[in-house]
Design an enzyme around this catalytic site. Sequence first.
Site, PDB file in Angstrom:
ATOM      1  N   LYS B  54       0.832  -1.211   0.000  1.00  0.00           N
ATOM      2  CA  LYS B  54       0.000   0.000   0.000  1.00  0.00           C
ATOM      3  C   LYS B  54       0.866   1.261   0.000  1.00  0.00           C
ATOM      4  O   LYS B  54       0.569   2.223  -0.711  1.00  0.00           O
ATOM      5  CB  LYS B  54      -0.940  -0.012   1.220  1.00  0.00           C
ATOM      6  CG  LYS B  54      -2.011  -1.100   1.137  1.00  0.00           C
ATOM      7  CD  LYS B  54      -2.756  -1.265   2.465  1.00  0.00           C
ATOM      8  CE  LYS B  54      -3.657  -2.505   2.418  1.00  0.00           C
ATOM      9  NZ  LYS B  54      -4.213  -2.839   3.749  1.00  0.00           N
ATOM     10  N   GLN B  98      -4.108  -1.577  10.105  1.00  0.00           N
ATOM     11  CA  GLN B  98      -3.988  -2.858   9.418  1.00  0.00           C
ATOM     12  C   GLN B  98      -4.472  -3.992  10.323  1.00  0.00           C
ATOM     13  O   GLN B  98      -4.004  -4.131  11.449  1.00  0.00           O
ATOM     14  CB  GLN B  98      -2.515  -3.085   9.018  1.00  0.00           C
ATOM     15  CG  GLN B  98      -2.266  -4.394   8.312  1.00  0.00           C
ATOM     16  CD  GLN B  98      -2.955  -4.475   6.946  1.00  0.00           C
ATOM     17  OE1 GLN B  98      -2.897  -3.546   6.152  1.00  0.00           O
ATOM     18  NE2 GLN B  98      -3.647  -5.569   6.699  1.00  0.00           N
ATOM     19  N   ASP B 121     -10.964   3.325   5.385  1.00  0.00           N
ATOM     20  CA  ASP B 121     -11.306   1.905   5.293  1.00  0.00           C
ATOM     21  C   ASP B 121     -12.831   1.701   5.360  1.00  0.00           C
ATOM     22  O   ASP B 121     -13.333   0.628   5.036  1.00  0.00           O
ATOM     23  CB  ASP B 121     -10.646   1.161   6.464  1.00  0.00           C
ATOM     24  CG  ASP B 121      -9.879  -0.068   6.014  1.00  0.00           C
ATOM     25  OD1 ASP B 121      -9.820  -0.327   4.797  1.00  0.00           O
ATOM     26  OD2 ASP B 121      -9.333  -0.767   6.883  1.00  0.00           O
TER      27      ASP B 121
END
Lengths: 298, 298
Positions: B54, B98, B121
């Site tokens: 990412k 994460q 997210d």
Amino acid sequence: MSQALLLEGRPAADAIHRKTAERVKRLRERGIVPKIVFIRVGEDPASIVYVRMKERKAEELGIGSDTVVLSDTAPQEELLSLLKVLGKDPMVHGILIQAPLPSDMDAIQIVRALPPEKDVDGFHPINMGKLLLGDPSGFRPCTPAGIIELLSFYQVDTCGADVVILGRGNIVGKPLAALLMQKGPKANATVTVVHSSSRDIPEHTRRADIVVCALGKPAFLRGDMIKPGAVVVDVGVSRVIDPTNPRGYRLIGDVDVESVSQVAGKLTPNPGGVGPMTIAMLLANTVDAAERLTFNAS
Amino acid sequence: MSQALLLEGRPAADAIHRKTAERVKRLRERGIVPKIVFIRVGEDPASIVYVRMKERKAEELGIGSDTVVLSDTAPQEELLSLLKVLGKDPMVHGILIQAPLPSDMDAIQIVRALPPEKDVDGFHPINMGKLLLGDPSGFRPCTPAGIIELLSFYQVDTCGADVVILGRGNIVGKPLAALLMQKGPKANATVTVVHSSSRDIPEHTRRADIVVCALGKPAFLRGDMIKPGAVVVDVGVSRVIDPTNPRGYRLIGDVDVESVSQVAGKLTPNPGGVGPMTIAMLLANTVDAAERLTFNAS
């Protein structure tokens, strides 16, 4: 042909009211009076009646209430600052803004200004999100929650059942789908949401164990659209012109009662089915709010 | 028999990346560098790889990034206060935590501590609620949004289509259902959510125009469970022991590729289908966040 069993809302609502009154009693023993504030904007005759019904039932159960009436010319800022004051008032546990709002007000902004922990109507996006996530710390919107409790009262098991919901509104269709698809009791159904763009609606309704009609299309669901023995929940309400009625109209649901009651196993009357449940859930949510604000500070 | 057309994720993801890079360029011309902060807790090898991928893609597109690594023995308060600092930092537009978090951390509390306007997210309850309500001011979670954009890239029309989603998880199944049932473009489908308590799963998958598999059950969907020409999206990932593989296992999806590819019209490969879309949506959401924080203060 046999007639469908009618799932009357009154006894189911009364069972919830009895539990709510018990819970109010326990809170009052600890010096807490659960309280809801109704906000009405303007003088819509139906809104006046609805708020009065809710006030009366709250009083019956020992729940305190206030009603604040704003003029329909009041600026939106007045409503927003009222919400701020009520949000901070530790004596107020629930806030309900009676729909409809004047068309020049921004309903989305107003709902977001509600403190989520007092949003006993369950329409704040954070409460909707918790619903979808299966997080029980929010509030269930009153009509979908009422449908679930009505089915539960009449021992209609949703676990594994094929449920087809007609309509994808923010008040009933979408939150009910979110509730029924969760893992857990009074849920766990295989849910399909059908709407104006769906291709073959009868194909879906005919395979359903439970059909929930929340379209607002008068007498839309006919007997030949359901399977024998299906459970049918009629939520929609439409006004149909009727010169023989003193009001000039009558209210009818989404279900063609004559044909559906010949095929369905169970059917909620409308009015008299889901309606009484909605107010029962509102007042139960208000007591939830009071219990949460009293027993856990988080 | 013909083979299903493979819907490769790479070209669809690249098309989004190109648009994202254009948008970054316009922001940079105004002196704004969109920035995302990755938070990783502990040294899970897969997490290290994912975050690095990412970071690298962000850099390629001109998006700034920082990675904060906490020890897996760090107290939860450390993460919460980090989120508070990042929430206030005007140079940070997006925050990604994460997964997985250490098991002694309370994931629900941590997600709620994310500032919703930086939750790229899309997992904060307020963003989930906006999804269900059809309010576009939130963020779409990356995998469901990636599925929608992948279908759109390959001109699979969801309007009026019967979509059956296998799985009701909070990461894919439920948010994807909420997105696809909305009125509007790239949505407007008749959605059914099927899960472990559903009675006759093949009956549902056989009537679907589009089947999305997000169960995490290896090779669950077989060719005899779908209708000819159906579109199949394979999202699930499972580890299967494989001594012939140097890692000792291999990753396989929810779809039995051999039989499904003989019946389906279109099929997403797995890996290489939805996967590349997820990171494309994450970085597009980050630029959304930067644009919103720059162009409207509300």
